[in-house]
Scaffold this motif. Sequence first.
Motif, PDB file in Angstrom:
ATOM      1  N   VAL A 133       0.833  -1.210   0.000  1.00 49.32           N
ATOM      2  CA  VAL A 133       0.000   0.000   0.000  1.00 49.32           C
ATOM      3  C   VAL A 133       0.866   1.258   0.000  1.00 49.32           C
ATOM      4  CG1 VAL A 133      -1.659   1.333   1.368  1.00 49.32           C
ATOM      5  CG2 VAL A 133      -2.008  -1.115   1.029  1.00 49.32           C
ATOM      6  N   THR A 134       1.883   1.296   0.842  1.00 51.15           N
ATOM      7  CA  THR A 134       2.736   2.490   0.873  1.00 51.15           C
ATOM      8  C   THR A 134       3.575   2.595  -0.391  1.00 51.15           C
ATOM      9  OG1 THR A 134       4.410   1.299   2.168  1.00 51.15           O
ATOM     10  CG2 THR A 134       2.805   2.637   3.386  1.00 51.15           C
ATOM     11  N   GLY A 135       3.926   1.463  -0.997  1.00 60.72           N
ATOM     12  CA  GLY A 135       4.641   1.507  -2.272  1.00 60.72           C
ATOM     13  C   GLY A 135       3.788   2.097  -3.377  1.00 60.72           C
ATOM     14  N   VAL A 136       2.516   1.723  -3.412  1.00 59.33           N
ATOM     15  CA  VAL A 136       1.596   2.288  -4.399  1.00 59.33           C
ATOM     16  C   VAL A 136       1.443   3.791  -4.170  1.00 59.33           C
ATOM     17  CG1 VAL A 136      -0.808   2.293  -5.184  1.00 59.33           C
ATOM     18  CG2 VAL A 136       0.384   0.129  -4.849  1.00 59.33           C
ATOM     19  N   ILE A 137       1.372   4.201  -2.919  1.00 59.79           N
ATOM     20  CA  ILE A 137       1.276   5.639  -2.608  1.00 59.79           C
ATOM     21  C   ILE A 137       2.520   6.367  -3.102  1.00 59.79           C
ATOM     22  CG2 ILE A 137       1.240   7.327  -0.720  1.00 59.79           C
ATOM     23  CD1 ILE A 137      -0.568   5.301   0.790  1.00 59.79           C
ATOM     24  N   GLY A 138       3.694   5.809  -2.834  1.00 60.83           N
ATOM     25  CA  GLY A 138       4.933   6.418  -3.312  1.00 60.83           C
ATOM     26  C   GLY A 138       5.003   6.463  -4.824  1.00 60.83           C
ATOM     27  N   GLY A 139       4.539   5.399  -5.470  1.00 61.84           N
ATOM     28  CA  GLY A 139       4.528   5.369  -6.926  1.00 61.84           C
ATOM     29  C   GLY A 139       3.580   6.388  -7.525  1.00 61.84           C
ATOM     30  N   GLN A 140       2.418   6.552  -6.909  1.00 66.49           N
ATOM     31  CA  GLN A 140       1.459   7.546  -7.386  1.00 66.49           C
ATOM     32  C   GLN A 140       2.015   8.962  -7.220  1.00 66.49           C
ATOM     33  OE1 GLN A 140      -1.462   7.117  -9.008  1.00 66.49           O
ATOM     34  NE2 GLN A 140      -1.093   4.921  -8.985  1.00 66.49           N
ATOM     35  N   GLY A 189      17.323  -3.761  10.957  1.00 69.14           N
ATOM     36  CA  GLY A 189      17.156  -4.665  12.085  1.00 69.14           C
ATOM     37  C   GLY A 189      17.520  -6.095  11.820  1.00 69.14           C
ATOM     38  N   GLY A 190      18.051  -6.393  10.647  1.00 69.45           N
ATOM     39  CA  GLY A 190      18.382  -7.757  10.331  1.00 69.45           C
ATOM     40  C   GLY A 190      17.173  -8.664  10.271  1.00 69.45           C
ATOM     41  N   GLY A 191      15.998  -8.114  10.053  1.00 70.63           N
ATOM     42  CA  GLY A 191      14.794  -8.909   9.974  1.00 70.63           C
ATOM     43  C   GLY A 191      14.131  -9.150  11.315  1.00 70.63           C
ATOM     44  N   ASP A 192      14.776  -8.776  12.406  1.00 69.28           N
ATOM     45  CA  ASP A 192      14.208  -8.983  13.735  1.00 69.28           C
ATOM     46  C   ASP A 192      13.679  -7.648  14.248  1.00 69.28           C
ATOM     47  OD1 ASP A 192      13.510  -9.870  16.221  1.00 69.28           O
ATOM     48  OD2 ASP A 192      15.562 -10.031  16.982  1.00 69.28           O
ATOM     49  N   PRO A 193      12.357  -7.493  14.390  1.00 65.69           N
ATOM     50  CA  PRO A 193      11.794  -6.213  14.819  1.00 65.69           C
ATOM     51  C   PRO A 193      12.284  -5.771  16.198  1.00 65.69           C
ATOM     52  CG  PRO A 193      10.067  -7.660  14.009  1.00 65.69           C
ATOM     53  CD  PRO A 193      11.318  -8.472  14.068  1.00 65.69           C
ATOM     54  N   ALA A 194      12.711  -6.711  17.040  1.00 64.02           N
ATOM     55  CA  ALA A 194      13.179  -6.340  18.373  1.00 64.02           C
ATOM     56  C   ALA A 194      14.496  -5.583  18.315  1.00 64.02           C
ATOM     57  CB  ALA A 194      13.333  -7.589  19.236  1.00 64.02           C
ATOM     58  N   THR A 195      15.311  -5.834  17.288  1.00 63.37           N
ATOM     59  CA  THR A 195      16.608  -5.167  17.187  1.00 63.37           C
ATOM     60  C   THR A 195      16.620  -4.036  16.172  1.00 63.37           C
ATOM     61  OG1 THR A 195      17.354  -6.734  15.523  1.00 63.37           O
ATOM     62  CG2 THR A 195      17.839  -7.268  17.824  1.00 63.37           C
ATOM     63  N   ALA A 196      15.476  -3.699  15.628  1.00 67.40           N
ATOM     64  CA  ALA A 196      15.424  -2.719  14.540  1.00 67.40           C
ATOM     65  C   ALA A 196      15.586  -1.286  15.015  1.00 67.40           C
ATOM     66  CB  ALA A 196      14.123  -2.859  13.773  1.00 67.40           C
ATOM     67  N   GLY A 197      15.431  -1.020  16.267  1.00 68.40           N
ATOM     68  CA  GLY A 197      15.628   0.321  16.774  1.00 68.40           C
ATOM     69  C   GLY A 197      14.498   1.258  16.407  1.00 68.40           C
ATOM     70  N   ALA A 198      14.836   2.515  16.148  1.00 72.41           N
ATOM     71  CA  ALA A 198      13.827   3.554  15.921  1.00 72.41           C
ATOM     72  C   ALA A 198      13.035   3.327  14.635  1.00 72.41           C
ATOM     73  CB  ALA A 198      14.495   4.915  15.874  1.00 72.41           C
ATOM     74  N   LEU A 199      13.672   2.751  13.628  1.00 83.17           N
ATOM     75  CA  LEU A 199      12.972   2.543  12.365  1.00 83.17           C
ATOM     76  C   LEU A 199      12.366   1.149  12.267  1.00 83.17           C
ATOM     77  CD1 LEU A 199      15.173   4.247   9.648  1.00 83.17           C
ATOM     78  CD2 LEU A 199      12.955   4.944  10.475  1.00 83.17           C
ATOM     79  N   GLY A 200      12.314   0.445  13.364  1.00 78.50           N
ATOM     80  CA  GLY A 200      11.824  -0.921  13.331  1.00 78.50           C
ATOM     81  C   GLY A 200      10.328  -1.014  13.198  1.00 78.50           C
ATOM     82  N   GLY A 201       9.887  -2.199  12.905  1.00 78.14           N
ATOM     83  CA  GLY A 201       8.463  -2.469  12.848  1.00 78.14           C
ATOM     84  C   GLY A 201       7.749  -1.745  11.741  1.00 78.14           C
ATOM     85  N   MET A 202       6.605  -1.197  12.073  1.00 82.31           N
ATOM     86  CA  MET A 202       5.707  -0.604  11.088  1.00 82.31           C
ATOM     87  C   MET A 202       6.325   0.625  10.408  1.00 82.31           C
ATOM     88  SD  MET A 202       2.683  -1.219   9.866  1.00 82.31           S
ATOM     89  CE  MET A 202       1.861  -2.181  11.108  1.00 82.31           C
ATOM     90  N   LEU A 203       7.041   1.431  11.149  1.00 84.66           N
ATOM     91  CA  LEU A 203       7.637   2.633  10.563  1.00 84.66           C
ATOM     92  C   LEU A 203       8.648   2.274   9.484  1.00 84.66           C
ATOM     93  CD1 LEU A 203       7.833   5.699  10.549  1.00 84.66           C
ATOM     94  CD2 LEU A 203       9.560   5.530  12.339  1.00 84.66           C
ATOM     95  N   GLY A 204       9.439   1.235   9.710  1.00 82.87           N
ATOM     96  CA  GLY A 204      10.392   0.785   8.705  1.00 82.87           C
ATOM     97  C   GLY A 204       9.703   0.284   7.456  1.00 82.87           C
ATOM     98  N   ASP A 205       8.577  -0.415   7.638  1.00 87.93           N
ATOM     99  CA  ASP A 205       7.815  -0.889   6.487  1.00 87.93           C
ATOM    100  C   ASP A 205       7.256   0.274   5.683  1.00 87.93           C
ATOM    101  OD1 ASP A 205       8.263  -3.536   7.213  1.00 87.93           O
ATOM    102  OD2 ASP A 205       6.411  -3.658   8.383  1.00 87.93           O
ATOM    103  N   VAL A 206       6.760   1.288   6.368  1.00 92.72           N
ATOM    104  CA  VAL A 206       6.172   2.449   5.690  1.00 92.72           C
ATOM    105  C   VAL A 206       7.244   3.231   4.935  1.00 92.72           C
ATOM    106  CG1 VAL A 206       5.022   4.672   6.053  1.00 92.72           C
ATOM    107  CG2 VAL A 206       4.212   2.643   7.259  1.00 92.72           C
ATOM    108  N   VAL A 207       8.346   3.527   5.603  1.00100.21           N
ATOM    109  CA  VAL A 207       9.413   4.315   4.969  1.00100.21           C
ATOM    110  C   VAL A 207      10.020   3.554   3.797  1.00100.21           C
ATOM    111  CG1 VAL A 207      11.703   5.308   5.340  1.00100.21           C
ATOM    112  CG2 VAL A 207       9.918   5.631   7.056  1.00100.21           C
TER     113      VAL A 207
END
Length: 98
Positions: free
Chosen positions: A14-21, A57-75
């Motif tokens: 979804v965020t990729g489509v938004i960026g593409g648009q 984060g190396g694929g592990d959301p626990a070690t992803a830091g500030a950009l981990g989880g949902m925010l990293g997926d969105v960005v």
Amino acid sequence: MDSNVLLQLVVQIVTGVIGGQAVGAAIKNAAMTQLPKILAGGIGGIAGGQILTSLVGGGDPATAGALGGMLGDVVGGVGGGAILTAIVGAVMNSMKRA
């Protein structure tokens, strides 16, 4: 398939489509129709989200830091979708001129 993985992919698409648009609207001379923008944005969103998640984060959301989880997926999704859509637009534009 884990529900967390499915949620990650949906967010990235979804965020990729938004960026593409957004890039498609900014680059008027690319003359792309909606289908290439949607496809390139979605594919780029998945690629960008996966790359950013693995770098931060190396694929592990626990070690992803500030950009981990949902925010990293969105960005990553927005960035990847925008980049791939710009590349596809440039290729389509150059093919149109030839």
